[in-house]
Structure formats: structure tokens, C-alpha cells
Design a protein around this motif. Structure first.
Motif, PDB file in Angstrom:
ATOM      1  N   LYS A 111       0.826  -1.204   0.000  1.00 24.70           N
ATOM      2  CA  LYS A 111       0.000   0.000   0.000  1.00 24.70           C
ATOM      3  C   LYS A 111       0.859   1.252   0.000  1.00 24.70           C
ATOM      4  CE  LYS A 111      -0.664   0.483   5.037  1.00 24.70           C
ATOM      5  NZ  LYS A 111      -1.705   0.560   6.107  1.00 24.70           N
ATOM      6  N   MET A 112       0.237   2.359  -0.364  1.00 21.92           N
ATOM      7  CA  MET A 112       0.868   3.668  -0.376  1.00 21.92           C
ATOM      8  C   MET A 112       0.393   4.446   0.852  1.00 21.92           C
ATOM      9  SD  MET A 112       2.555   3.460  -3.273  1.00 21.92           S
ATOM     10  CE  MET A 112       2.975   5.124  -3.829  1.00 21.92           C
ATOM     11  N   VAL A 113       1.277   5.219   1.450  1.00 20.20           N
ATOM     12  CA  VAL A 113       0.949   5.965   2.665  1.00 20.20           C
ATOM     13  C   VAL A 113       1.449   7.404   2.542  1.00 20.20           C
ATOM     14  CG1 VAL A 113       0.981   3.914   4.140  1.00 20.20           C
ATOM     15  CG2 VAL A 113       3.086   5.246   3.798  1.00 20.20           C
ATOM     16  N   LEU A 114       0.973   8.237   3.438  1.00 18.14           N
ATOM     17  CA  LEU A 114       1.419   9.632   3.495  1.00 18.14           C
ATOM     18  C   LEU A 114       2.650   9.721   4.391  1.00 18.14           C
ATOM     19  CD1 LEU A 114       0.512  12.665   2.773  1.00 18.14           C
ATOM     20  CD2 LEU A 114      -0.160  12.731   5.178  1.00 18.14           C
ATOM     21  N   LEU A 115       3.701  10.340   3.891  1.00 12.54           N
ATOM     22  CA  LEU A 115       4.932  10.530   4.655  1.00 12.54           C
ATOM     23  C   LEU A 115       5.101  12.012   4.945  1.00 12.54           C
ATOM     24  CD1 LEU A 115       7.453   8.984   5.752  1.00 12.54           C
ATOM     25  CD2 LEU A 115       8.618   9.639   3.634  1.00 12.54           C
ATOM     26  N   CYS A 116       5.400  12.337   6.209  1.00 15.36           N
ATOM     27  CA  CYS A 116       5.550  13.741   6.607  1.00 15.36           C
ATOM     28  C   CYS A 116       6.448  13.814   7.827  1.00 15.36           C
ATOM     29  CB  CYS A 116       4.192  14.376   6.901  1.00 15.36           C
ATOM     30  SG  CYS A 116       3.229  13.493   8.145  1.00 15.36           S
ATOM     31  N   SER A 117       6.803  15.026   8.233  1.00 17.92           N
ATOM     32  CA  SER A 117       7.652  15.204   9.409  1.00 17.92           C
ATOM     33  C   SER A 117       6.842  14.977  10.681  1.00 17.92           C
ATOM     34  CB  SER A 117       8.252  16.612   9.426  1.00 17.92           C
ATOM     35  OG  SER A 117       7.229  17.563   9.636  1.00 17.92           O
ATOM     36  N   THR A 118       7.528  14.755  11.770  1.00 15.62           N
ATOM     37  CA  THR A 118       6.846  14.517  13.048  1.00 15.62           C
ATOM     38  C   THR A 118       6.130  15.768  13.550  1.00 15.62           C
ATOM     39  OG1 THR A 118       8.953  14.976  14.159  1.00 15.62           O
ATOM     40  CG2 THR A 118       8.397  12.675  13.766  1.00 15.62           C
ATOM     41  N   PHE A 119       6.541  16.960  13.086  1.00 14.69           N
ATOM     42  CA  PHE A 119       5.899  18.191  13.562  1.00 14.69           C
ATOM     43  C   PHE A 119       4.846  18.725  12.585  1.00 14.69           C
ATOM     44  CE2 PHE A 119       9.808  19.501  11.366  1.00 14.69           C
ATOM     45  CZ  PHE A 119       9.306  20.381  10.421  1.00 14.69           C
ATOM     46  N   SER A 120       4.602  18.013  11.491  1.00 11.28           N
ATOM     47  CA  SER A 120       3.596  18.468  10.522  1.00 11.28           C
ATOM     48  C   SER A 120       2.195  18.321  11.109  1.00 11.28           C
ATOM     49  CB  SER A 120       3.723  17.672   9.224  1.00 11.28           C
ATOM     50  OG  SER A 120       3.505  16.298   9.482  1.00 11.28           O
ATOM     51  N   PRO A 121       1.204  19.078  10.605  1.00 11.51           N
ATOM     52  CA  PRO A 121      -0.124  19.127  11.231  1.00 11.51           C
ATOM     53  C   PRO A 121      -1.077  18.013  10.815  1.00 11.51           C
ATOM     54  CG  PRO A 121      -0.037  20.658   9.401  1.00 11.51           C
ATOM     55  CD  PRO A 121       1.338  20.060   9.515  1.00 11.51           C
ATOM     56  N   LYS A 170      14.952  14.075   2.828  1.00 13.42           N
ATOM     57  CA  LYS A 170      15.636  15.213   3.437  1.00 13.42           C
ATOM     58  C   LYS A 170      14.738  16.449   3.479  1.00 13.42           C
ATOM     59  CE  LYS A 170      19.375  12.994   4.297  1.00 13.42           C
ATOM     60  NZ  LYS A 170      19.660  12.624   5.718  1.00 13.42           N
ATOM     61  N   ILE A 171      13.973  16.653   2.406  1.00 12.91           N
ATOM     62  CA  ILE A 171      13.080  17.814   2.378  1.00 12.91           C
ATOM     63  C   ILE A 171      12.012  17.699   3.454  1.00 12.91           C
ATOM     64  CG2 ILE A 171      11.352  19.047   1.007  1.00 12.91           C
ATOM     65  CD1 ILE A 171      12.967  18.254  -1.495  1.00 12.91           C
ATOM     66  N   LEU A 172      11.429  16.522   3.603  1.00 11.16           N
ATOM     67  CA  LEU A 172      10.346  16.338   4.571  1.00 11.16           C
ATOM     68  C   LEU A 172      10.823  16.494   6.009  1.00 11.16           C
ATOM     69  CD1 LEU A 172       8.416  13.293   3.048  1.00 11.16           C
ATOM     70  CD2 LEU A 172       7.833  15.721   2.904  1.00 11.16           C
ATOM     71  N   GLU A 173      12.052  16.139   6.277  1.00 12.35           N
ATOM     72  CA  GLU A 173      12.569  16.204   7.649  1.00 12.35           C
ATOM     73  C   GLU A 173      12.570  17.622   8.202  1.00 12.35           C
ATOM     74  OE1 GLU A 173      16.405  14.443   7.625  1.00 12.35           O
ATOM     75  OE2 GLU A 173      15.661  12.380   7.754  1.00 12.35           O
ATOM     76  N   THR A 174      12.642  18.620   7.338  1.00 12.07           N
ATOM     77  CA  THR A 174      12.790  20.002   7.804  1.00 12.07           C
ATOM     78  C   THR A 174      11.659  20.911   7.346  1.00 12.07           C
ATOM     79  OG1 THR A 174      14.179  20.473   5.869  1.00 12.07           O
ATOM     80  CG2 THR A 174      15.305  19.801   7.887  1.00 12.07           C
ATOM     81  N   SER A 175      10.512  20.323   6.990  1.00 12.71           N
ATOM     82  CA  SER A 175       9.408  21.146   6.506  1.00 12.71           C
ATOM     83  C   SER A 175       8.077  20.490   6.864  1.00 12.71           C
ATOM     84  CB  SER A 175       9.506  21.312   4.982  1.00 12.71           C
ATOM     85  OG  SER A 175       9.197  20.093   4.333  1.00 12.71           O
ATOM     86  N   ASP A 176       6.982  21.205   6.574  1.00  7.98           N
ATOM     87  CA  ASP A 176       5.653  20.625   6.774  1.00  7.98           C
ATOM     88  C   ASP A 176       5.067  20.155   5.450  1.00  7.98           C
ATOM     89  OD1 ASP A 176       5.251  23.056   5.608  1.00  7.98           O
ATOM     90  OD2 ASP A 176       3.640  23.707   6.950  1.00  7.98           O
ATOM     91  N   GLU A 193      13.306   8.907  13.279  1.00 10.16           N
ATOM     92  CA  GLU A 193      12.472   9.541  14.303  1.00 10.16           C
ATOM     93  C   GLU A 193      12.160  11.003  13.989  1.00 10.16           C
ATOM     94  OE1 GLU A 193      14.219   8.906  18.118  1.00 10.16           O
ATOM     95  OE2 GLU A 193      13.901   6.738  18.068  1.00 10.16           O
ATOM     96  N   ARG A 194      12.449  11.444  12.777  1.00 10.75           N
ATOM     97  CA  ARG A 194      12.081  12.795  12.346  1.00 10.75           C
ATOM     98  C   ARG A 194      10.923  12.767  11.353  1.00 10.75           C
ATOM     99  NH1 ARG A 194      18.180  14.692  11.089  1.00 10.75           N
ATOM    100  NH2 ARG A 194      18.162  12.568  10.294  1.00 10.75           N
ATOM    101  N   LEU A 195      10.562  11.554  10.937  1.00 12.68           N
ATOM    102  CA  LEU A 195       9.482  11.382   9.983  1.00 12.68           C
ATOM    103  C   LEU A 195       8.458  10.382  10.517  1.00 12.68           C
ATOM    104  CD1 LEU A 195      11.542  11.147   6.671  1.00 12.68           C
ATOM    105  CD2 LEU A 195      10.254  13.116   7.497  1.00 12.68           C
ATOM    106  N   ARG A 196       7.246  10.469  10.010  1.00 17.23           N
ATOM    107  CA  ARG A 196       6.188   9.522  10.361  1.00 17.23           C
ATOM    108  C   ARG A 196       5.330   9.294   9.132  1.00 17.23           C
ATOM    109  NH1 ARG A 196       1.233  12.625  12.332  1.00 17.23           N
ATOM    110  NH2 ARG A 196       1.672  14.792  11.756  1.00 17.23           N
ATOM    111  N   TYR A 197       4.581   8.204   9.142  1.00 19.40           N
ATOM    112  CA  TYR A 197       3.665   7.981   8.026  1.00 19.40           C
ATOM    113  C   TYR A 197       2.262   7.754   8.542  1.00 19.40           C
ATOM    114  CZ  TYR A 197       3.857   2.854   8.769  1.00 19.40           C
ATOM    115  OH  TYR A 197       3.775   1.587   9.279  1.00 19.40           O
ATOM    116  N   LEU A 198       1.265   8.107   7.711  1.00 16.73           N
ATOM    117  CA  LEU A 198      -0.142   8.021   8.058  1.00 16.73           C
ATOM    118  C   LEU A 198      -0.887   7.293   6.947  1.00 16.73           C
ATOM    119  CD1 LEU A 198      -0.599  11.753   9.157  1.00 16.73           C
ATOM    120  CD2 LEU A 198      -0.327   9.788  10.695  1.00 16.73           C
ATOM    121  N   ASP A 199      -1.935   6.585   7.326  1.00 17.02           N
ATOM    122  CA  ASP A 199      -2.780   5.926   6.336  1.00 17.02           C
ATOM    123  C   ASP A 199      -3.609   6.959   5.590  1.00 17.02           C
ATOM    124  OD1 ASP A 199      -1.945   3.330   6.794  1.00 17.02           O
ATOM    125  OD2 ASP A 199      -3.379   3.025   8.419  1.00 17.02           O
TER     126      ASP A 199
END
Length: 233
Positions: A111-121, A170-176, A193-199
Motif C-alpha cells: 500500500k501507499m501511505v502519506l509521509l511527513c515530518s513529526t511536527f507536521s499538522p 531530506k526535504i520532509l525532515e525540515t518542513s511541513d 524519528e524525524r518522519l512519520r507515516y499516516l494511512d
């Protein structure tokens, strides 16, 4: 009247040369008796090479087969000619094209998931309609993904296009910003531990990985496929 005999400097140099020639003579006589290991050449496209294949290669080498391995990362456009010309024995890709000379065999889907930084909204599961296009990073995973992306976000609607997952990471680690990626890559990069993924709701079609090969297959290709499926499961 005993005579004292010493070797001249030229004589010492000749001894060294003679020993080299003697060694070469022995090796030349044994050439016909030598049996070098057969070579098994494996390749994968970039994201697979970075995030999936290292574990697969580790599994495969633990079999201790009587072969020498050659491992390559290829661009998608190079893969079909590499197989058709027998430069490589097995290649793993996520995009296929029609070919009379190359077999494309589906191996697994993910499956495909959303990848973003840990501080993204973003909060999962995420609806594509709720993702801001201005913060999206687009990667062309396959034709099915391109159609899905166009349906939700429009043709060529994205903030950044990238063909390298390392850049996206690298881009995602430092942005939203956000990107949609295969779960195998997401699980690997969140170790930082700087990135997370969401369904995702209304998610893209699963990404299918194909084996490119010619018939008859290399005798060890089925073993390689077993290790890949075991790693992915």
C-alpha cells in the motif's frame, strides 16, 4: 685456497625477476584447471535498491550459494534493455512496458501511505482532499499512481517533483510538506524519528513490484524471489 663468492646486485635483481616468471609459468599451466564461480547479476530501480533490496541481498547471501553476485541500481528506462541484452539476470521494477523479449512477473504489492515530518499538522487517516497541493512532493511511482494523483490534485499540480526518494526524505525532515510513498520506504525512513507515516482514505492503488527476466530464468532467480517475498511479508 678457498674462494669467497658473492652475488652481484644484478644477480639479485635477476633472481627476483626469475621468481616472478616462475610464478607466472605455474599459473599459466593451471589456467585450464581453474573454474571461476558463475556470476548472478541482479538489479533494481533506485527506491527498491535503497529501501528493500539490502535486506533481500542479506537473506540471499546467507544461502552461501556457489556464485559471485553483481548488484546494480538502474534507472527504469535502462531495465528492459539490460534484461533483453542479457547484461543482467533479474531486475525488480514497479513500472512495466510491453515487450516481446522480456517477461514481467508480479511478485508482491504494497500500500501507499502519506509521509511527513513529526511536527507536521496532518492527522491520519488522511483524506487526499484535505492535503494542500502547495505542500505536496510528487513522485511518479507508476501509471496507476499518476492517474490517481491527477484525479485528486489535477494535472501537474504539485509543489516539488522528485525522482529520488533520498531527496524527498531530506526535504520532509525540515518542513511541513508531504509525499505519498510505498510503505516499505516509509517504514525504513521513520527510523530516523524525524518522519512519520499516516494511512490514507481513498488511497492510491497498491504498488506492484515486478520481476523482469528472460526465459529460461537463471537457476537462482526463484530463490531470490522467495527471499524478497519473505522480507516484504
Amino acid at each position: 685456497g678457498l674462494r669467497h663468492v658473492e652475488m652481484t646486485p644484478e644477480g639479485r635483481e635477476f633472481i627476483m625477476t626469475a621468481e616472478k616468471w616462475s610464478s607466472l609459468w605455474v599459473e599459466s599451466k593451471n589456467i585450464g584447471k581453474m573454474s571461476p564461480k558463475p556470476v548472478f547479476r541482479i538489479a533494481a530501480t533506485q527506491t527498491l535498491s535503497n529501501y528493500v533490496m539490502p535486506d533481500v541481498y542479506s537473506e540471499f547471501t546467507s544461502r552461501k550459494l556457489p556464485i559471485a553476485l553483481e548488484l546494480y541500481s538502474l534507472h527504469y528506462q535502462e531495465c528492459y534493455s539490460a534484461i533483453a541484452d542479457h547484461d543482467v539476470d533479474a531486475i525488480f521494477v514497479s513500472r512495466t512496458m510491453p515487450s516481446n523479449r522480456v517477461s514481467s512477473i508480479p511478485i508482491f504489492s504494497e500500500k501507499m501511505v502519506l509521509l511527513c515530518s513529526t511536527f507536521s499538522p496532518y492527522v491520519g487517516p488522511v483524506r487526499p482532499q484535505d492535503l494542500p497541493v502547495s505542500k505536496g512532493i510528487y513522485m511518479l511511482w507508476n501509471h496507476e499512481y499518476a492517474m490517481w494523483h491527477e484525479a485528486f490534485f489535477g494535472l501537474r499540480q504539485y509543489s516539488v517533483y522528485a525522482d529520488n526518494m533520498r531527496l524527498v526524505e531530506k526535504i520532509l525532515e525540515t518542513s511541513d510538506m508531504w509525499a505519498i510513498v510505498p510503505i516499505s520506504a516509509a517504514r525504513n525512513v521513520i527510523k530516523s524519528e524525524r518522519l512519520r507515516y499516516l494511512d490514507l482514505l481513498d488511497s492510491p492503488p497498491d504498488r506492484t513490484i515486478f520481476l523482469l527476466t528472460t526465459e529460461p530464468q537463471h537457476e537462482y532467480t526463484p530463490l531470490l524471489v522467495e527471499d524478497l517475498q519473505r522480507v516484504m511479508s
